[in-house]
Motif scaffolding. Sequence first.
Motif, short mmCIF file in Angstrom:
data_model
loop_
_atom_site.label_atom_id
_atom_site.label_comp_id
_atom_site.label_asym_id
_atom_site.label_seq_id
_atom_site.Cartn_x
_atom_site.Cartn_y
_atom_site.Cartn_z
N GLY A 134 53.07 -21.87 -16.07
CA GLY A 134 54.74 -21.57 -16.39
C GLY A 134 54.54 -20.15 -15.47
N GLU A 148 53.74 -23.51 -11.49
CA GLU A 148 55.46 -24.11 -11.83
C GLU A 148 56.15 -24.64 -11.35
OE1 GLU A 148 59.65 -23.69 -13.33
OE2 GLU A 148 57.81 -22.30 -14.30
N TYR A 204 54.76 -29.04 -15.55
CA TYR A 204 53.68 -28.70 -16.15
C TYR A 204 52.45 -29.80 -16.20
CZ TYR A 204 57.12 -25.00 -16.50
OH TYR A 204 57.61 -24.14 -16.48
#
Length: 358
Positions: free
Chosen positions: A15, A38, A57
Amino acid sequence: MITPLPAGSTIGIIGGGQLGRMLAMAAARLGYRTIVLEPQADCPAAQTANRQIVAAYDDAHGLAELARECAVVTYEFENVPVEAIAALAADVAVFPPARALEVAQDRLAEKTAINAMGIATARFLAVDDDTMLAAGIEGFGGNGVLKTRRLGYDGKGQRVFRNASRQDAAGVFAAMGNAPLILEAFVEFEREVSAIAARGQDGRVVAYDAAENVHRDGILHTSTVPAQVSEATLAQARNAAATILEGLDYVGVIGVEFFVLSDGALIVNEIAPRVHNSGHWTEAACMVSQFEQHIRAICGLPLGDPARHSDCVMENLIGEDVARVGDLLAESGVMVHLYGKAQARPGRKMGHFTRLGG
């Protein structure tokens, strides 16, 4: 005995938003390198991390590369695919564990698990069609909040019912995407607070002082410390957070949001298996921020003292609020943190500031 991760080791962060950005900054202060996975290039976290893997992801190749390059992996938001985390954990240490992510991703599973730990939540029931919704509306006296069970945040994926009847359920399930839903009863509460707590690999738990939160349009506006609640309520928040951390065999920082009832009792609204917006004040008012605490926990370092040295108010800079930065920087006792986002949009968190108050 827990062997701490040596300085110079690499931490993976799944992330690339502002939470990942601040985790990378905290990791650098403790001598660690970071790699962010990411899909968006030049994301906020990539501006402070050592490297970015541009991949989805759940991209198998990207995750395999992350596992090869990192000694430990964490994540900065709770909508990472659980299957990806579980698979990754077979090759590298991942904290918090996949179980915490699985519980937090589904509001029904979350509330069921919290109740099983002996902690109160609002009344709730699963909704899988309009008939179930109609029965729920009737059972809750015409009032309640209908939410998607998964992927909702900052007030998204919600519908409020007030003085509704069974007929008001017609067509709602389809309008909300034919996805699994949960109906939660209204709670008559006086204020909202949150507890930011951490659990180390050795099982030690520490908790920051609870913050009192105010939301606007479903997005956190301010967090004020100390919260205007009794010491008994603060103790209840700390104990509930510790129970949840231990129940999930958790490692890292967690955010637990509560409603405070008129008698000072608490019920849990939701949990976030990560550092939390309502804990941003800790970077200005504590020697050890929530971000450093998380890095300490996942790296096997001793947890830091969560005591605060100042009262404070943290406020989010949403959208065009970022234009206030010049004036804020001219104030004494104000810490400003911008997230490196190029475009301000309505509802987008561009940064925050914390004003110390003594």
